[in-house]
Design an enzyme around this catalytic site. Structure first.
Site, PDB file in Angstrom:
ATOM      1  N   HIS A 230       0.841  -1.200   0.000  1.00  0.00           N
ATOM      2  CA  HIS A 230       0.000   0.000   0.000  1.00  0.00           C
ATOM      3  C   HIS A 230       0.872   1.244   0.000  1.00  0.00           C
ATOM      4  O   HIS A 230       1.823   1.352   0.764  1.00  0.00           O
ATOM      5  CB  HIS A 230      -0.915   0.029   1.217  1.00  0.00           C
ATOM      6  CG  HIS A 230      -1.794   1.247   1.228  1.00  0.00           C
ATOM      7  ND1 HIS A 230      -2.980   1.297   0.523  1.00  0.00           N
ATOM      8  CD2 HIS A 230      -1.638   2.460   1.795  1.00  0.00           C
ATOM      9  CE1 HIS A 230      -3.517   2.500   0.679  1.00  0.00           C
ATOM     10  NE2 HIS A 230      -2.727   3.223   1.440  1.00  0.00           N
TER      11      HIS A 230
ATOM     12  N   ASP B 188     -14.926   3.340   7.101  1.00  0.00           N
ATOM     13  CA  ASP B 188     -13.900   4.246   6.579  1.00  0.00           C
ATOM     14  C   ASP B 188     -14.492   5.216   5.565  1.00  0.00           C
ATOM     15  O   ASP B 188     -14.101   6.382   5.516  1.00  0.00           O
ATOM     16  CB  ASP B 188     -12.746   3.454   5.953  1.00  0.00           C
ATOM     17  CG  ASP B 188     -11.718   4.396   5.342  1.00  0.00           C
ATOM     18  OD1 ASP B 188     -11.146   5.200   6.094  1.00  0.00           O
ATOM     19  OD2 ASP B 188     -11.529   4.360   4.114  1.00  0.00           O
TER      20      ASP B 188
ATOM     21  N   ARG C 101     -14.187  13.551   7.546  1.00  0.00           N
ATOM     22  CA  ARG C 101     -12.882  14.179   7.796  1.00  0.00           C
ATOM     23  C   ARG C 101     -12.542  15.181   6.700  1.00  0.00           C
ATOM     24  O   ARG C 101     -11.974  16.244   6.964  1.00  0.00           O
ATOM     25  CB  ARG C 101     -11.785  13.102   7.883  1.00  0.00           C
ATOM     26  CG  ARG C 101     -11.876  12.266   9.149  1.00  0.00           C
ATOM     27  CD  ARG C 101     -11.033  11.007   9.019  1.00  0.00           C
ATOM     28  NE  ARG C 101      -9.647  11.327   8.696  1.00  0.00           N
ATOM     29  CZ  ARG C 101      -8.828  10.502   8.047  1.00  0.00           C
ATOM     30  NH1 ARG C 101      -9.229   9.319   7.625  1.00  0.00           N
ATOM     31  NH2 ARG C 101      -7.588  10.877   7.802  1.00  0.00           N
TER      32      ARG C 101
ATOM     33  N   SER D  61      -7.544   4.404   8.968  1.00  0.00           N
ATOM     34  CA  SER D  61      -8.207   4.390   7.669  1.00  0.00           C
ATOM     35  C   SER D  61      -7.516   3.415   6.718  1.00  0.00           C
ATOM     36  O   SER D  61      -8.148   2.542   6.111  1.00  0.00           O
ATOM     37  CB  SER D  61      -8.198   5.809   7.096  1.00  0.00           C
ATOM     38  OG  SER D  61      -8.569   5.822   5.740  1.00  0.00           O
TER      39      SER D  61
ATOM     40  N   LYS E 275      -8.683  -0.997   5.867  1.00  0.00           N
ATOM     41  CA  LYS E 275      -8.935  -1.549   4.533  1.00  0.00           C
ATOM     42  C   LYS E 275      -7.986  -2.711   4.239  1.00  0.00           C
ATOM     43  O   LYS E 275      -8.364  -3.714   3.633  1.00  0.00           O
ATOM     44  CB  LYS E 275      -8.790  -0.449   3.472  1.00  0.00           C
ATOM     45  CG  LYS E 275      -9.968   0.530   3.507  1.00  0.00           C
ATOM     46  CD  LYS E 275      -9.756   1.742   2.612  1.00  0.00           C
ATOM     47  CE  LYS E 275      -8.839   2.757   3.240  1.00  0.00           C
ATOM     48  NZ  LYS E 275      -8.819   4.073   2.606  1.00  0.00           N
TER      49      LYS E 275
END
Ligand code: URA
Ligand code: CA
Length: 435
Positions: free
Chosen positions: A82, A161, A168, A183, A187
């Site tokens: 990621h 999320d 946010r 967050s 995931k």
């Protein structure tokens, strides 16, 4: 439990229990806890922070708010990567086929671009015919058959999320390290990988502008992943200048294919080696980082990595002719160069500014439902520290109209500054966290 008491406890700097955090997140998803209370909670977290234990509880609550993807039907250790998001950052398209070509299965769920950063799904869709939404069965079958699939994350993954991120975004609470960590990791934990390599960006084009914040975010995400029994590693990499040369969907795909073909070396390839070596070791295909790096170089030199991308494109309905000759991919018709106004050394190639320039020509989205122009963008021809002559082209921009091109040129030109004295380029990798 009462929501106002939980908000007050956080506001006053107390530590919330996992039960309180689960109560809040469950209530938010079911609709019992309204947006205004969650907004107040996010602002309290923004100012008071969260302990690692609170952040881990928040991550788990968010991960369990929706579907947990079960990849156990895929043989081998599933390794995911990621990136916290950058400009000219096509690592997934280069890295995933490289790693898959070593025999480590890559079952990747990716997102779309938002703001000034690009997204893997948009890039993939610039290959004609390419499908990025597969059913879970198709996804698992494809990974077992050819070792790789890159698809969109289903709507049901971590719904908490989606709700929280949207709040946010409009309450000035995106830039909170525990909220970002929860967050991202919610995931990742919900999408089934056994091992996760994080690429945490730092610099002007990243969420985390300074190194100490990037280190804190990386360390926190690694700890959360380990608590959830995942193998974890993190690479903190530079995002002061774009990673590759292309910025914009099609332009980045062309560069990714050229990189996989071994025709292009540079920061993009080097970072893929660093990230990929960790994925190959965690996936069990090699026992040392050095051996993994050599193996990744081999799969590029032999053509196996490019062939893996081709197989994936064919499996997902894309036309492989564009992989065989990426220059066939259509790019926007109007183009123009930016040139250096003086001789000297390149002092900045500001990633955020170039991301915004590409966006101003239509390459990005301001809102999730916006569509993108896949064919526009820019190619930066120089990097920080390069010597330049007055009048030398430093970037080439592509747009679908002359007015968009003019707009892009005026933004992008500001990304480049020059120095009469030699300039030391920033490092590509600042730090690596691994077990
Ligand atoms: N990326 C995410 O997925 N979430 C954040 O909060 C920030 C970056
Ligand atoms: Ca990316």
């Amino acid at each position: 439990m009462r929501v106002p008491d939980i908000i007050m406890k956080k506001r006053d700097g107390g530590e919330l229990s996992p039960e309180e955090i689960f109560f809040l997140i469950d209530g938010m998803v079911s609709g019992d806890v309204p947006d205004y209370q969650m907004s107040a909670f996010c602002m309290a977290v923004y100012f008071q922070g969260m302990t690692p234990a609170e952040t881990a509880a928040l991550t788990l609550a968010m991960a369990r708010s929706g579907e947990i993807v079960d990849l156990s039907a895929i043989r081998g250790t599933k390794v995911d990567k990621h990136s916290t998001g950058g400009v000219g950052d096509t690592t997934t398209l280069v890295l995933a086929p490289m790693v898959a070509a070593t025999g480590v299965p890559v079952a990747k769920m990716s997102g779309r671009g938002l703001g000034h950063t690009g997204g893997t799904l948009d890039k993939l869709e610039s290959i004609p015919g390419m499908r990025v939404s597969l059913s879970e069965e198709e996804f698992i079958e494809q990974v077992n058959r050819i070792g790789i699939a890159i698809v969109g994350q289903t709507e049901d993954v971590a719904p908490a999320d989606k709700i929280l991120y949207a709040l946010r975004d409009v309450t000035a609470t995106v830039e909170s390290i525990p909220l970002i960590a929860a967050s991202i990791m919610s995931k990742k934990l919900a999408t089934g990988a056994d091992a996760i390599v994080l690429d945490v960006k730092t610099g002007t084009g990243a969420f985390m502008h300074d190194l100490s914040q990037a280190e804190a975010l990386a360390g926190l995400m690694v700890d959360i992943g380990r608590m959830a029994r995942r193998k974890m590693a993190a690479v903190i990499s530079d995002m002061n200048q774009p990673l590759g040369h292309g910025v914009g969907n099609t332009l980045e795909v062309i560069e990714a294919v050229q990189t996989l073909a071994g025709e292009k070396r540079g920061r993009l390839f080097d970072l893929c080696l660093e990230l990929g070596a960790r994925m190959v070791v965690m996936g069990g295909a090699e026992s040392s980082i050095e051996a993994a790096r050599a193996r990744l170089n081999d799969v590029v030199d032999s053509g196996a990595a490019l062939e893996k991308l081709r197989e994936m494109v064919v499996a997902q309905g894309g036309d492989p002719a564009y992989i065989d000759d990426p220059r066939r991919l259509p790019v926007a018709p109007y183009s123009e160069y930016i040139t250096a106004p003086c001789s000297g050394y390149v002092a900045s190639v500001d990633a955020m500014t170039l991301g915004k320039a590409a966006m101003s020509m239509g390459a990005g989205r301001a809102r999730k439902e916006d569509s993108v122009d896949l064919e526009c963008g820019l190619v930066t021809l120089v990097s920080i520290g390069d010597p330049v002559e007055q009048g030398q082209p430093v970037a080439k921009l592509y747009a679908s109209s002359t007015s968009l091109l003019t707009e892009g040129l005026s933004v992008a030109a500001k990304a480049y500054t020059y120095s009469a004295e030699p300039i030391e380029p920033p490092p590509l990798v600042y730090r690596i966290i691994e077990s």
